[in-house]
Motif scaffolding. Structure first.
Motif, PDB file in Angstrom:
ATOM      1  N   VAL A 191      -2.703  14.604  11.479  1.00 14.47           N
ATOM      2  CA  VAL A 191      -2.931  13.477  10.566  1.00 14.47           C
ATOM      3  C   VAL A 191      -3.643  14.047   9.336  1.00 14.47           C
ATOM      4  O   VAL A 191      -4.761  14.559   9.436  1.00 14.47           O
ATOM      5  CB  VAL A 191      -3.789  12.381  11.230  1.00 14.47           C
ATOM      6  N   VAL A 192      -2.991  13.975   8.163  1.00 10.12           N
ATOM      7  CA  VAL A 192      -3.520  14.658   6.968  1.00 10.12           C
ATOM      8  C   VAL A 192      -4.301  13.729   6.045  1.00 10.12           C
ATOM      9  O   VAL A 192      -5.063  14.185   5.191  1.00 10.12           O
ATOM     10  CB  VAL A 192      -2.378  15.343   6.186  1.00 10.12           C
ATOM     11  N   GLU A 193      -4.107  12.441   6.198  1.00  9.74           N
ATOM     12  CA  GLU A 193      -4.889  11.477   5.405  1.00  9.74           C
ATOM     13  C   GLU A 193      -5.105  10.248   6.272  1.00  9.74           C
ATOM     14  O   GLU A 193      -4.150   9.709   6.847  1.00  9.74           O
ATOM     15  CB  GLU A 193      -4.152  11.102   4.119  1.00  9.74           C
ATOM     16  N   THR A 194      -6.351   9.810   6.376  1.00 10.60           N
ATOM     17  CA  THR A 194      -6.669   8.734   7.317  1.00 10.60           C
ATOM     18  C   THR A 194      -7.191   7.489   6.616  1.00 10.60           C
ATOM     19  O   THR A 194      -7.649   7.531   5.472  1.00 10.60           O
ATOM     20  CB  THR A 194      -7.746   9.190   8.324  1.00 10.60           C
ATOM     21  N   ASP A 195      -7.086   6.390   7.343  1.00  8.34           N
ATOM     22  CA  ASP A 195      -7.806   5.153   7.017  1.00  8.34           C
ATOM     23  C   ASP A 195      -7.490   4.565   5.648  1.00  8.34           C
ATOM     24  O   ASP A 195      -8.386   4.209   4.882  1.00  8.34           O
ATOM     25  CB  ASP A 195      -9.317   5.366   7.151  1.00  8.34           C
ATOM     26  N   LEU A 196      -6.202   4.473   5.320  1.00 10.64           N
ATOM     27  CA  LEU A 196      -5.801   3.703   4.144  1.00 10.64           C
ATOM     28  C   LEU A 196      -5.685   2.255   4.619  1.00 10.64           C
ATOM     29  O   LEU A 196      -4.696   1.851   5.217  1.00 10.64           O
ATOM     30  CB  LEU A 196      -4.470   4.219   3.592  1.00 10.64           C
ATOM     31  N   MET A 197      -6.744   1.489   4.367  1.00 10.86           N
ATOM     32  CA  MET A 197      -6.858   0.154   4.942  1.00 10.86           C
ATOM     33  C   MET A 197      -6.110  -0.888   4.114  1.00 10.86           C
ATOM     34  O   MET A 197      -6.267  -0.954   2.880  1.00 10.86           O
ATOM     35  CB  MET A 197      -8.325  -0.255   5.048  1.00 10.86           C
ATOM     36  N   ALA A 198      -5.321  -1.726   4.787  1.00 11.75           N
ATOM     37  CA  ALA A 198      -4.623  -2.843   4.153  1.00 11.75           C
ATOM     38  C   ALA A 198      -5.093  -4.142   4.805  1.00 11.75           C
ATOM     39  O   ALA A 198      -5.880  -4.127   5.757  1.00 11.75           O
ATOM     40  CB  ALA A 198      -3.115  -2.675   4.305  1.00 11.75           C
ATOM     41  N   THR A 199      -4.598  -5.259   4.289  1.00 15.57           N
ATOM     42  CA  THR A 199      -5.020  -6.547   4.856  1.00 15.57           C
ATOM     43  C   THR A 199      -4.544  -6.709   6.296  1.00 15.57           C
ATOM     44  O   THR A 199      -5.193  -7.383   7.091  1.00 15.57           O
ATOM     45  CB  THR A 199      -4.450  -7.723   4.037  1.00 15.57           C
ATOM     46  N   ASN A 200      -3.413  -6.115   6.612  1.00 18.37           N
ATOM     47  CA  ASN A 200      -2.810  -6.336   7.923  1.00 18.37           C
ATOM     48  C   ASN A 200      -2.653  -5.046   8.726  1.00 18.37           C
ATOM     49  O   ASN A 200      -1.743  -4.915   9.537  1.00 18.37           O
ATOM     50  CB  ASN A 200      -1.442  -7.018   7.781  1.00 18.37           C
ATOM     51  N   SER A 212      -8.389   2.551  13.538  1.00 19.69           N
ATOM     52  CA  SER A 212      -8.989   3.404  12.512  1.00 19.69           C
ATOM     53  C   SER A 212      -9.165   4.798  13.097  1.00 19.69           C
ATOM     54  O   SER A 212      -9.101   4.982  14.323  1.00 19.69           O
ATOM     55  CB  SER A 212     -10.344   2.850  12.071  1.00 19.69           C
ATOM     56  N   SER A 213      -9.398   5.787  12.252  1.00 15.68           N
ATOM     57  CA  SER A 213      -9.538   7.164  12.747  1.00 15.68           C
ATOM     58  C   SER A 213     -10.724   7.284  13.702  1.00 15.68           C
ATOM     59  O   SER A 213     -10.714   8.090  14.636  1.00 15.68           O
ATOM     60  CB  SER A 213      -9.707   8.136  11.579  1.00 15.68           C
ATOM     61  N   GLY A 241       3.434  -8.771   7.774  1.00 17.05           N
ATOM     62  CA  GLY A 241       3.056  -9.851   8.680  1.00 17.05           C
ATOM     63  C   GLY A 241       1.560  -9.968   8.884  1.00 17.05           C
ATOM     64  O   GLY A 241       0.765  -9.170   8.380  1.00 17.05           O
ATOM     65  N   SER A 242       1.174 -10.959   9.673  1.00 19.25           N
ATOM     66  CA  SER A 242      -0.246 -11.225   9.912  1.00 19.25           C
ATOM     67  C   SER A 242      -0.801 -10.442  11.103  1.00 19.25           C
ATOM     68  O   SER A 242      -2.010 -10.323  11.267  1.00 19.25           O
ATOM     69  CB  SER A 242      -0.471 -12.719  10.130  1.00 19.25           C
ATOM     70  N   GLU A 243       0.102  -9.902  11.953  1.00 19.17           N
ATOM     71  CA  GLU A 243      -0.364  -9.123  13.106  1.00 19.17           C
ATOM     72  C   GLU A 243      -0.718  -7.707  12.664  1.00 19.17           C
ATOM     73  O   GLU A 243       0.090  -7.013  12.064  1.00 19.17           O
ATOM     74  CB  GLU A 243       0.716  -9.083  14.190  1.00 19.17           C
ATOM     75  N   ALA A 244      -1.932  -7.292  12.973  1.00 19.32           N
ATOM     76  CA  ALA A 244      -2.411  -5.979  12.531  1.00 19.32           C
ATOM     77  C   ALA A 244      -1.715  -4.858  13.296  1.00 19.32           C
ATOM     78  O   ALA A 244      -1.610  -4.897  14.522  1.00 19.32           O
ATOM     79  CB  ALA A 244      -3.912  -5.880  12.709  1.00 19.32           C
ATOM     80  N   VAL A 245      -1.232  -3.865  12.559  1.00 19.33           N
ATOM     81  CA  VAL A 245      -0.574  -2.700  13.158  1.00 19.33           C
ATOM     82  C   VAL A 245      -1.117  -1.431  12.494  1.00 19.33           C
ATOM     83  O   VAL A 245      -1.840  -1.496  11.502  1.00 19.33           O
ATOM     84  CB  VAL A 245       0.964  -2.757  12.986  1.00 19.33           C
ATOM     85  N   THR A 246      -0.741  -0.294  13.086  1.00 20.30           N
ATOM     86  CA  THR A 246      -1.092   1.011  12.501  1.00 20.30           C
ATOM     87  C   THR A 246       0.194   1.721  12.133  1.00 20.30           C
ATOM     88  O   THR A 246       1.116   1.825  12.956  1.00 20.30           O
ATOM     89  CB  THR A 246      -1.882   1.867  13.505  1.00 20.30           C
ATOM     90  N   LEU A 260       0.822  -1.208   0.000  1.00 21.86           N
ATOM     91  CA  LEU A 260       0.000   0.000   0.000  1.00 21.86           C
ATOM     92  C   LEU A 260       0.858   1.261   0.000  1.00 21.86           C
ATOM     93  O   LEU A 260       0.631   2.183  -0.794  1.00 21.86           O
ATOM     94  CB  LEU A 260      -0.930  -0.024   1.209  1.00 21.86           C
ATOM     95  N   VAL A 261       1.871   1.304   0.883  1.00 25.11           N
ATOM     96  CA  VAL A 261       2.672   2.537   0.981  1.00 25.11           C
ATOM     97  C   VAL A 261       3.631   2.693  -0.190  1.00 25.11           C
ATOM     98  O   VAL A 261       4.010   3.811  -0.547  1.00 25.11           O
ATOM     99  CB  VAL A 261       3.449   2.610   2.330  1.00 25.11           C
ATOM    100  N   GLU A 262       4.004   1.587  -0.834  1.00 25.99           N
ATOM    101  CA  GLU A 262       4.924   1.682  -1.976  1.00 25.99           C
ATOM    102  C   GLU A 262       4.306   2.414  -3.163  1.00 25.99           C
ATOM    103  O   GLU A 262       5.012   2.959  -3.993  1.00 25.99           O
ATOM    104  CB  GLU A 262       5.404   0.285  -2.395  1.00 25.99           C
ATOM    105  N   GLY A 263       2.982   2.419  -3.235  1.00 23.16           N
ATOM    106  CA  GLY A 263       2.343   3.102  -4.356  1.00 23.16           C
ATOM    107  C   GLY A 263       1.560   4.317  -3.918  1.00 23.16           C
ATOM    108  O   GLY A 263       0.517   4.635  -4.482  1.00 23.16           O
ATOM    109  N   SER A 264       2.057   5.038  -2.885  1.00 23.15           N
ATOM    110  CA  SER A 264       1.265   6.128  -2.309  1.00 23.15           C
ATOM    111  C   SER A 264       2.112   7.391  -2.160  1.00 23.15           C
ATOM    112  O   SER A 264       3.188   7.519  -2.730  1.00 23.15           O
ATOM    113  CB  SER A 264       0.724   5.695  -0.949  1.00 23.15           C
ATOM    114  N   VAL A 265       1.603   8.323  -1.341  1.00 21.22           N
ATOM    115  CA  VAL A 265       2.297   9.604  -1.123  1.00 21.22           C
ATOM    116  C   VAL A 265       3.342   9.505  -0.020  1.00 21.22           C
ATOM    117  O   VAL A 265       3.886  10.514   0.408  1.00 21.22           O
ATOM    118  CB  VAL A 265       1.279  10.716  -0.777  1.00 21.22           C
ATOM    119  N   VAL A 266       3.619   8.278   0.458  1.00 23.67           N
ATOM    120  CA  VAL A 266       4.600   8.101   1.534  1.00 23.67           C
ATOM    121  C   VAL A 266       5.684   7.103   1.100  1.00 23.67           C
ATOM    122  O   VAL A 266       6.134   6.273   1.884  1.00 23.67           O
ATOM    123  CB  VAL A 266       3.908   7.647   2.850  1.00 23.67           C
ATOM    124  N   THR A 267       6.100   7.206  -0.146  1.00 25.80           N
ATOM    125  CA  THR A 267       7.079   6.240  -0.677  1.00 25.80           C
ATOM    126  C   THR A 267       8.441   6.362   0.002  1.00 25.80           C
ATOM    127  O   THR A 267       9.153   5.370   0.166  1.00 25.80           O
ATOM    128  CB  THR A 267       7.245   6.428  -2.199  1.00 25.80           C
TER     129      THR A 267
END
Length: 501
Positions: A476-485, A439-440, A400-405, A376-383
């Motif tokens: 926080v300028v952009e919120t809730d970019l949800m990924a699988t993990n 989440s926000s 990984g499988s453990e959910a983080v923020t 997700l972050v590799e193709g975003s505004v936080v490369t």
């Protein structure tokens, strides 16, 4: 002042006329009629895409932009449906002669359909008593058929050609007002249904063929000219996927995600079907991960399915359309090409089933919710942050499988800073990853958040600043970019420990 009053009066007339129209098609037709009225009675303004034969009645947006599907148009003025010119008089003052359907085919220029009607021994039927609707393919529609199909139809004249023409006929008179969105009508070929779609932009289709001339009344019915030859629809979209070798991987994925029943049941779906080639373009490890994760796989497939049925001819400009996954795809067109999110990846269009339509795509559409945090972050505004997280040895937390923020600083946050990895920078980056998924909506004023580095971050929510969320006083300028993990929240500067006060 007089000019302004005239323009105001025209605007009021346009609005009143459009709102008085019964259907979207009638609204567009009436707008075209108003734009053409300076050329005489019953004249309609038409917009033709430059370099093609495609013409459209005009709506407000197309009229002012002078573009359809991103391409410039040329305006022409023609007789509105049902009218014709009279030598020496302005506009189109005369109604077309009311004759039988066979003769009407000639009047509206569907001369190839007229010729085939005679050859298939249909002439007597459409000259005689009755009340029929004939969706008559234009001459160009017949010419566009592959030679082998046309030869097969014409060589077996009395059966195949007659069946094909009967499928274009309904045993009752249906005006454009009767052609409601989602309606089915039994054809005169074994009662196989024809599928009507009447879109909000005024486009009307039958089996995804666009009606290009409507409401040509005859003594024994009505003729609508369509831009392609239509064929009987007998299979649902799941059966179409099942029987196409180009969709082998998709078929396997649909079964694994438990979507088979959905695609067999009644509905009006649009499916952007990824071909085998589309799946092969994805890195093998990514594809294996998605295929092995039922939630990500279902999200991925639902992202390829629109909630409503959209034939390609219904798209004349970029339109955000909702998917079953919950987010939207920007479906548009660029000349003859159909586009998704601005990319011309549609290779085959309008494969119609009883419960939806399939458009083939040669590129997989991956929603954020089917990506790992790293993808997700590799193709975003936080490369830049993405690269630094990898350099700091934190990749396992992002895949990984453990959910983080992830609190990821924007690229500009690193503009004037050294990007060389040091123990201090590594520690700083660990403090941008929270141990849980937040989440926000789950963040509140005064909340403490623990990072992988053991730092406690403080949440601030200031109502007098549009309820913007701050973490350690960093917005926080952009919120809730949800990924699988997990989830990504973008921040505009690097987060540092608060000073003790």
């Amino acid at each position: 002042e007089m000019k302004r009053l005239t323009l105001f009066a025209l605007a009021i007339t346009l609005i009143a006329t459009v709102f008085a129209a019964k259907t979207p098609y009638q609204a567009v037709l009436q707008h075209s009629r108003i734009r053409g009225r300076t050329h005489g009675p019953n004249v309609c303004a038409m917009q033709k895409i430059q370099g093609t034969d495609k013409k459209y009645f005009t709506n407000c947006k197309q009229w002012y932009h002078r573009k359809i599907c991103g391409k410039p148009t040329v305006v022409s003025y023609e007789c509105c449906p049902g009218y014709e010119k009279v030598i020496g008089e302005k506009g189109c003052p005369a109604a077309l002669p009311l004759v039988n359907i066979y003769k009407t085919l000639g009047v509206v220029g569907a001369t190839t359909t007229k010729m085939y009607s005679e050859r298939a021994k249909l002439q007597e039927e459409i000259e005689g008593p009755g009340s029929f609707t004939f969706f008559a393919p234009s001459n160009e529609a017949w010419a566009a058929l592959p030679t082998e199909i046309l030869d097969a139809l014409v060589s077996n004249v009395n059966i195949e050609l007659l069946n094909a023409l009967h499928y274009h006929m309904i045993n009752k008179r249906l005006t454009s007002d009767d052609l409601k969105h989602g309606a089915l009508f039994p054809s005169m070929y074994q009662d196989f249904d024809v599928h009507i779609h009447h879109y909000s932009n005024g486009i009307v289709t039958v089996n995804c063929a666009r009606l290009v001339k409507t409401d040509q009344h005859a003594t024994n019915g009505i003729v609508h000219v369509v831009d392609r030859v239509i064929t009987a629809i007998t299979n649902n979209v799941n059966s179409l996927i099942d029987t196409d070798d180009d969709l082998d991987t998709l078929r396997t994925a649909v079964a694994a995600a438990g979507l088979t029943n959905l695609l067999e049941n009644e509905g009006f779906y649009t499916i952007f079907a990824p071909t085998n080639e589309a799946f092969e373009k994805i890195p093998p490890e990514t594809l294996t991960r998605i295929l092995g994760d039922p939630v990500a796989l279902k999200d991925l497939l639902n992202y390829h399915i629109l909630k409503n049925l959209h034939c390609s001819e219904s798209i004349v400009a970029g339109t955000p359309l909702e998917t079953l996954q919950g987010t939207v795809l920007e479906v548009g067109c660029d000349g003859e090409e159909m586009t998704i999110n601005g990319k011309a990846i549609v290779t085959q269009r309008d494969k119609l089933g009883t419960n939806g339509v399939i458009h083939y795509v040669n590129e997989l559409l991956i929603p954020d919710s089917a990506k790992t945090l790293l993808e997700l972050v590799e193709g975003s505004v936080v490369t830049t942050a993405s690269k630094l997280f990898k350099d700091a040895g934190l990749t396992d937390h992002l895949i990984g499988s453990e959910a983080v923020t992830l609190l990821a600083p924007l690229n500009d946050a690193f503009k004037d800073k050294s990007l060389a990895m040091t123990p201090d920078l590594k520690k700083l980056l660990r403090n941008h990853i929270l141990k849980e998924k937040f989440s926000s909506k789950s963040l509140y004023h005064g909340q403490e958040l623990e990072t992988l580095g053991g730092l406690k971050l403080r949440v601030f929510v200031f109502r007098n600043r549009n309820s913007t969320v701050y973490v350690n006083r960093v917005p926080v300028v952009e919120t809730d970019l949800m990924a699988t993990n997990g989830v990504v929240h973008a921040v505009d500067v690097i987060i540092k420990p608060l000073r003790k006060s």
